[in-house]
Design a protein around this motif. Structure first.
Motif, short mmCIF file in Angstrom:
data_model
loop_
_atom_site.label_atom_id
_atom_site.label_comp_id
_atom_site.label_asym_id
_atom_site.label_seq_id
_atom_site.Cartn_x
_atom_site.Cartn_y
_atom_site.Cartn_z
N ALA A 88 -35.62 22.70 -18.68
CA ALA A 88 -34.63 23.80 -18.20
C ALA A 88 -34.65 23.83 -16.85
O ALA A 88 -34.08 24.97 -16.35
N GLY A 89 -35.30 23.07 -15.98
CA GLY A 89 -35.50 23.24 -14.51
C GLY A 89 -36.08 24.60 -14.28
O GLY A 89 -37.03 25.07 -14.91
N ALA A 90 -35.48 25.32 -13.32
CA ALA A 90 -36.06 26.68 -12.66
C ALA A 90 -35.58 27.65 -13.78
O ALA A 90 -36.46 28.86 -13.43
N PHE A 91 -34.93 27.39 -14.89
CA PHE A 91 -34.71 28.44 -16.02
C PHE A 91 -35.97 28.51 -17.14
O PHE A 91 -35.64 29.12 -18.02
N SER A 92 -36.74 27.47 -16.89
CA SER A 92 -37.83 27.14 -18.04
C SER A 92 -38.87 28.55 -18.23
O SER A 92 -39.38 28.41 -19.51
N LYS A 93 -38.76 29.15 -17.11
CA LYS A 93 -40.00 30.06 -17.44
C LYS A 93 -40.00 30.86 -18.64
O LYS A 93 -41.11 31.23 -19.26
N LYS A 94 -38.83 31.57 -18.84
CA LYS A 94 -38.75 32.46 -20.06
C LYS A 94 -38.89 31.78 -21.27
O LYS A 94 -39.53 32.43 -22.24
N PHE A 142 -43.63 20.47 -22.68
CA PHE A 142 -42.88 21.01 -21.19
C PHE A 142 -42.52 19.90 -20.24
O PHE A 142 -43.69 19.04 -20.18
N ASN A 143 -41.81 19.75 -19.56
CA ASN A 143 -41.40 18.82 -18.51
C ASN A 143 -40.54 19.44 -17.44
O ASN A 143 -39.28 19.26 -17.54
N ASP A 185 -25.69 27.62 -25.04
CA ASP A 185 -26.49 28.36 -23.96
C ASP A 185 -27.92 28.93 -24.93
O ASP A 185 -27.80 29.74 -25.75
N ALA A 186 -28.85 28.58 -24.60
CA ALA A 186 -30.08 28.77 -24.97
C ALA A 186 -30.46 30.15 -24.88
O ALA A 186 -30.49 30.53 -23.75
N LYS A 187 -31.10 30.92 -25.89
CA LYS A 187 -31.43 32.25 -25.78
C LYS A 187 -32.82 32.51 -25.88
O LYS A 187 -33.60 33.25 -25.08
N ALA A 229 -30.18 19.69 -19.73
CA ALA A 229 -29.59 18.27 -19.38
C ALA A 229 -29.49 17.90 -17.97
O ALA A 229 -28.44 17.11 -17.47
N GLY A 230 -30.50 18.30 -17.11
CA GLY A 230 -30.66 17.96 -15.70
C GLY A 230 -31.35 16.53 -15.71
O GLY A 230 -31.41 15.76 -16.77
#
Ligand SMILES: Cc1cc2nc3c(=O)[nH]c(=O)nc-3n(C[C@H](O)[C@H](O)[C@H](O)COP(=O)(O)OP(=O)(O)OC[C@H]3O[C@@H](n4cnc5c(N)ncnc54)[C@H](O)[C@@H]3O)c2cc1C
Length: 420
Positions: free
Chosen positions: A258-264, A379-380, A228-230, A18-19
Motif C-alpha cells: 500500500a505504498g506510503a500507507f503501509s505502515k499502519k 511486505f513489498n 478501503d482497507a481498515k 494497486a500501485g
C-alpha cells in the motif's frame, strides 16, 4: 504464461494496494498460477504511481550519503530548493530523520548502495519481461536515463554518485556539452556536463503502464476489488484477516503493497517500519513529447522533465508533509520557470498539477520480506524515489520467496528485512 501451478488448486493471495508495486506483484503471481485478489480503494495506479517522472533508472547511490545531512539546512532555506519539511512533521518523523543521519555514514551508505543496486541494476530487463504482452508494453522506451549539469561545481558535487556507479559496475557514460547537444538538441545550450545511464528506460505514461499490468492480471483470472482497507490482523489459527469498509477477507496469504500507507498495517504484524510519505509534485504542459528524447534530470535544480504521450511533465520536490496534509503547489509553481530555462520551447501553460507520496525509507531500500509475525503475510513497500524502477524486480523476488525458491538477490535479501 502460468508456470506449472494449477490455477484451481493454488493458494489464494490478496494483494493490498494497486500501485505499480501491487500490480506488478499481482501479475507476477497470477502468471505463476496463484489465485489473486487485488484490492485498492481507488483504481489501479492512482497513488504515487500515477504521476511520477516515468524513469526506470538504475541508480546506485542511496539518498543518505556521507555529508548530505550537513547540506539539509541550506536546502531548506532555498525557496526553489528541492526539500521542504513541515515543522509538525519534523517532530513526528524525528526517528526517521535520526536514522537517515545514521544511514549516511560511509559504511552504511555503501551497504545500502549494494542492496539498492542489486534491485535497480536488474530493473530494466525485469520490466521488459513483466510488460511483455500487456497493454502497456509499447509505453516502455529503451532510451536511457540522462542527468545534466549547468555548472562545474554541480558536476563535481555529483562525484560521489559516479563513484557509487563505478563501484557497482553500473554502466554509465560521462558526457560533454556536445554529446548532450546531440542527444537532446532542444535543451538550452547551458549544460556543460552530463551522465548517461544507457540501461535506463522511459515510460510514456506510468498510469497506463500500471493499468495494463492490472488488466493482464485480470485476463489471467485475478479479481479487482475497490475497497478501503481498515485493519490487517491474524486470527487465532494464524491466518491473515483483512477488514475493509465492505467486509472481511480471509485469503491464504496477503502481500502488503500500500505504498506510503503501509505502515499502519505492518505495525499489527510485528513490524514498525520507518516509512515516511515523501511528497513530490508534477506539472503537465501541452508541449509535445517529441521535444525530448528521454527523461532529463537537471541536477542543480532538482527537476526532471519527461516526455509523456500526453505532453511534457515536470516533476520535483521532496516534501515531508505527512500522509494526509493538503498539497501545497506554491513551490512547484516557483520552479516552473526553471523548466523553461532547461527546455526553451516549453509552453509553460500548466494543464494539470499533481501531488504523490513516495514511500520513503531512511536507508533507501524497500521492505521486501515476510512479516515478523506471520509467514503468510509479505511486505513489498518502501520503494522511495524508485518505486517504478524497482516494481518489476521486487515482484519477481517476492514471488520467488513465496514459492520457496532461491531469489536472484539472495546476497542482499537481509537488507530488505522487516526488522532492521
Ligand atoms: C513526483 C514524483 C516523481 C517520481 N518519479 C519516479 C521515477 O521517475 N522513477 C521511479 O522509479 N519512481 C519515481 N517516483 C516514485 C514512485 O512513483 C513510487 O515509488 C511508486 O509509485 C510507489 O509505488 P507503490 O505501488 O508502492 O505506491 P502507490 O502507487 O502509492 O500505491 C499504493 C496503493 O495503495 C492504495 N492504498 C493505500 N491505502 C489503502 C487502503 N487503506 N485501502 C485500500 N487501498 C489502499 C492506494 O490507493 C494506492 O493505489 C516518483 C514519485 C513522485 C512523487
Amino acid at each position: 504464461m502460468t508456470e506449472g501451478r494449477d490455477l484451481q488448486t493454488s493458494r489464494h493471495v490478496l494483494v493490498l494496494g494497486a500501485g505499480v508495486v501491487g500490480c506488478a506483484t499481482a501479475l507476477t503471481l497470477a502468471r505463476r498460477g496463484y489465485r489473486v485478489t487485488l484490492l485498492d480503494r481507488d483504481g489501479p495506479g492512482s497513488g504515487a504511481s500515477h504521476g511520477n517522472a516515468g524513469a526506470i533508472a538504475p541508480l546506485a547511490g542511496p539518498q543518505a550519503t556521507p555529508g548530505l545531512p550537513l547540506k539539509v539546512p541550506g536546502m531548506l532555506l532555498n525557496p526553489t530548493g528541492p526539500l521542504t519539511i513541515r515543522p509538525t512533521q519534523f517532530v513526528k518523523a524525528l526517528p526517521w530523520f535520526l536514522r537517515f543521519i545514521l544511514e549516511s555514514m560511509p559504511s552504511r551508505a555503501e551497504a545500502n548502495s549494494i542492496a539498492l543496486y542489486a534491485l535497480t541494476g536488474r530493473a530494466a530487463p525485469a520490466w521488459k519481461e513483466l510488460a511483455r504482452g500487456t497493454p502497456g508494453e509499447s509505453l516502455l522506451r529503451d532510451v536511457g536515463w540522462l542527468k545534466v549539469f549547468s555548472s562545474d561545481a554541480g558536476f563535481q558535487g555529483f562525484a560521489k554518485e559516479i563513484a557509487f556507479m563505478a563501484r557497482r559496475g553500473a554502466p554509465h557514460d560521462i558526457l560533454t556539452e556536445d554529446d548532450i547537444r546531440q542527444m537532446e538538441p532542444n535543451l538550452a545550450p547551458i549544460f556543460k556536463h552530463g551522465v548517461f545511464q544507457p540501461d535506463g528506460l522511459c515510460v510514456r505514461n506510468p498510469r497506463r503502464l500500471v493499468e495494463g499490468l492490472a488488466e493482464a492480471a485480470r485476463d489471467l483470472g485475478a479479481e479487482f476489488l475497490r475497497e478501503d482497507a481498515k485493519t490487517l490482523t491474524l486470527d487465532p489459527d494464524g491466518m491473515p484477516v483483512l477488514t475493509t469498509d465492505k467486509g472481511e477477507h480471509r485469503p491464504d496469504q496477503i502481500v502488503l503493497s500500500a505504498g506510503a500507507f503501509s505502515k499502519k498495517f505492518a505495525r499489527t504484524l510485528g513490524a514498525n517500519p520507518l516509512l515516511e510519505a515523501e511528497r513530490g509534485y508534477h506539472a503537465m504542459f501541452e508541449t509535445p513529447e517529441k521535444s525530448l528524447n528521454r527523461s532529463v534530470y537537471w541536477v542543480e535544480n532538482s527537476l526532471v522533465v519527461s516526455p509523456m504521450e500526453t505532453g511534457i511533465r515536470m516533476t520535483t520536490q521532496a516534501e515531508f508533509g505527512g500522509l494526509d496534509g493538503p498539497p501545497s503547489f506554491a513551490r512547484l509553481e516557483r520552479m516552473i520557470p526553471n523548466a523553461k530555462v532547461l527546455l526553451p520551447s516549453l509552453d509553460i501553460t500548466v494543464r494539470e498539477t499533481w501531488m504523490g507520496r513516495r514511500p520513503s525509507t531512511p536507508d533507501s531500500v524497500p521492505y521486501l520480506c515476510r512479516s515478523p509475525d506471520s509467514d503468510r503475510v509479505f511486505f513489498n513497500f518502501g520503494h522511495q524515489h524508485l518505486g517504478l524502477t524497482m516494481a518489476a524486480i521486487s515482484a519477481r523476488v517476492l514471488a520467488d520467496m513465496m514459492d520457496g525458491r532461491p531469489t536472484e538477490v539472495d546476497e542482499t535479501l537481509q537488507a530488505y528485512r522487516a526488522l532492521r
